[in-house]
Design an enzyme around this catalytic site. Sequence first.
Site, PDB file in Angstrom:
ATOM      1  N   ASP A 178       0.829  -1.414  -0.085  1.00  0.00           N
ATOM      2  CA  ASP A 178       0.038   0.084   0.127  1.00  0.00           C
ATOM      3  C   ASP A 178       0.952   1.372   0.015  1.00  0.00           C
ATOM      4  OD1 ASP A 178      -2.011   1.873   0.874  1.00  0.00           O
ATOM      5  OD2 ASP A 178      -3.225   0.059   0.900  1.00  0.00           O
ATOM      6  N   GLU A 198      18.610  -6.233  10.284  1.00  0.00           N
ATOM      7  CA  GLU A 198      18.879  -4.788  10.001  1.00  0.00           C
ATOM      8  C   GLU A 198      18.805  -3.801  11.298  1.00  0.00           C
ATOM      9  OE1 GLU A 198      19.708  -3.448   7.040  1.00  0.00           O
ATOM     10  OE2 GLU A 198      19.843  -5.591   5.913  1.00  0.00           O
ATOM     11  N   ASP A 208      21.495  -8.401   6.471  1.00  0.00           N
ATOM     12  CA  ASP A 208      21.038  -9.526   5.918  1.00  0.00           C
ATOM     13  C   ASP A 208      21.159 -10.187   4.660  1.00  0.00           C
ATOM     14  OD1 ASP A 208      19.355  -8.060   4.752  1.00  0.00           O
ATOM     15  OD2 ASP A 208      17.298  -8.891   5.754  1.00  0.00           O
ATOM     16  N   ASN A 326     -14.099   0.402  -6.650  1.00  0.00           N
ATOM     17  CA  ASN A 326     -15.096   1.421  -6.014  1.00  0.00           C
ATOM     18  C   ASN A 326     -15.937   2.046  -7.175  1.00  0.00           C
ATOM     19  OD1 ASN A 326     -14.283   0.977  -3.364  1.00  0.00           O
ATOM     20  ND2 ASN A 326     -12.981   2.838  -3.338  1.00  0.00           N
ATOM     21  N   SER A 394     -11.306  -0.744  -0.061  1.00  0.00           N
ATOM     22  CA  SER A 394     -10.311  -0.650   0.489  1.00  0.00           C
ATOM     23  C   SER A 394     -10.121  -1.115   1.873  1.00  0.00           C
ATOM     24  CB  SER A 394      -9.519   0.853   0.372  1.00  0.00           C
ATOM     25  OG  SER A 394      -8.960   0.937  -0.863  1.00  0.00           O
TER      26      SER A 394
END
Length: 573
Positions: A178, A198, A208, A326, A394
Site C-alpha cells: 500500500d 537490519e 542480512d 469502487n 479498501s
Amino acid sequence: MTKLWLYRQFLIFLVLVIAVFNTARAVEYIKGELLVKFKDDSVKNINGLIKGFDGNVERKVQLLNGNLYLVKFDQKSDMKQIASQLAKASEIEYAEPNYIWRIDEPVDQGIINDQLFGDELNLGYLPSDPQFNILWGLHNTGKNDPTGMVGVAGADINALKAWDLTTGSRAVRIAIIDTGIDYNHPDLKNNMWENTAEKNGKPGVDDDQNGFVDDIHGYDFANKDGDPMDGHGHGTHCSGTIGAIHNNNQGVAGVMDQVELVGLKFLTDSGSGSTLDAVEAINYATKLNVDVMSNSWGGGPYSQALFDVIKVASEAGIIFVAAAGNASSNNDDASQYPASYEVENVIAVASHTIADNLSSFSCYGKKSVEVAAPGSNIYSTVKGGGYATYSGTSMATPHVAGALGLMISHTGRLVHNEMRERVLLTSNYVKSYKNKTVTGGRLDVYNLITDTRPPRPWEPGENDWVTVPLNKPFESIHPYTDGMEVERTITIPNAKMIRLKFNRFETEAKYDYVEFSGKDGVVVSKLSGIKVGVVHSDEVLGDTIKLKFVSDISISFWGFMAEEAEVIYNIPE
C-alpha cells in the site's frame, strides 16, 4: 431508412467511440518505460535488441520467477505500439508499459458522531480500547456506525465469538502492500514486523544480504529506500483494521490483537505507483514467506508481470486479498485488477454497510467477487498517530486479510482450494448479496475458523431451467425513445422461480435499464448496457416477475427483446 434512424445510429457510434476513448485514456502508464521479460535470460545481446527500438536497459530486476527488465525510451514514444512490436521478437516473452496503479480511493471521510464514544457494551471478551464501540464491522449493535447511520444488529464479521478461540499470533505475518505504515503509531508499533539483522546492524549496510538496505519494518519501493513510513494514511488505515493492538487504552482494536505487520510501500504519498514497484513489493513479501498479502489498490489494466508474480506467491502458499473496486460496476463484465486475476490465491472483496446492504460504491460479481465485508464508515488508524473514518472496498479488504490471519493462527495454513472453499461456504448468506458475490455471502470470521457452513438457498443449475414462450414478447421499440417508462407483469402458474431470456439487449449503460422485481415489488436487480449474445435476468422467486424499462432523455440505443422466460417448477427441500 428515416433521417431520425440515421441520426440515432450516428449517436450510438459516437457514444461507443467516446467510451473506447475514455477507457483508453483511463489506462495510465509511465511515459517512456516498458517492462520486458525474455524467454531465455541467457540472451547475450539484450541491449542490442532493445536499441533496435531506440531503447536502453535501465535496470534488471531479479525476481523469483526470473529477471524483469525496465527499458527506457523517449518519453514521447508510443509505449503500447513499441510493446506490441517488441513482443513479436522471438526472444521476448512479453513487453508491456509500466502501468500506474492507485489506492482504491476512500469514498468519503465521515464526520464522527461524538455521542457514540461514551456508550458501553456489556458482553464477554471486549477490548478496552476507547473507540472499540464504533467499530461496527467487528461488533454491529445496529446503532454504532461512527457517523450515526442506523444499521442491522449482528451484520458484522462475528469477531467477538472468534476471539474466544484466538486473538491472533505473532507467528502470523501479513504484508500490507500500500502507501506504507506509520510504524510508530501507538496502536500499531508493537505489532510491526522487525528485521532484527537490519535493526541491530549498521545503518546503510545490507546486513542480512537480502538485497535491501535498512529494511527494518519493510521497504519503500516507490522511493527505493528501507523506510516504508506512510505519508498518505491509506496503508495505515488498512493496517489498523488488521492489527491494531487490543487493550492498550489506545484508540481502536484490529481483527487481530497479535500479528506481524510488514509495511511494503509501492504507492507514493499521493497514492499512486507503478507495476514494477508493485511487482517488487509482492516478490519481497513472497521471499519473506508472509501468510497473507492485503491489497487495497487497483485501476490498471491486465499486466502479465503482475499476474506472474501473484502466481509465484500462490505457488508459495500465500493468500492474496484484493479490493474489488469502487466503481459500482460488475466485475464479471468489466475486470478490476488485481482483484480479477484468475489465480487460485486471489480473494476479491466487496464492501457492505452497517445496514447489511452492498455499499453503493462497491464493485461486485457473481462469478468474480468472493465475499463482502464491512467497508462503509470504517474507523481506524491513520498517519501521525491519528484516527479517521474511511469508506471503500479498501476498508473491506483488511477485514478479510485479518480474518484469514486469525484462521491461520488457529488452524495453520490451508491449501488454496480449501481456503477458498471456506471463505465462500462459511460466509453468511444474505439476500442483499445474492448475485453480487459468488455465494451471496458476507464474511464471518468465527465460521471461517471453525469451518461452520451455514445453510444456503438451493441454486438451480443451467439444466434445471424450463423454457416457457411468452404470449407476447417483452421488447422495446427499436430504437427506443427518450424518457420512456414501460411496465409489464408476467405470471407463470406454479413457477417457483422465473428469469427472462433476452435475445438482444442494447441500452445506454447505467442510464437506461430494465428493472426486475417479484410479486412484492422489491427490486431484485437491474440490467443495463450493451450485452453480447443471449443474456438472462437475475431470477425472481415466485410465479410472478415484474418488469420496468426506464430511459433518460439523452442517447437511445437499439433496445431489447425477450421472447421466452425460463422457469423452475420444483425447489428441492
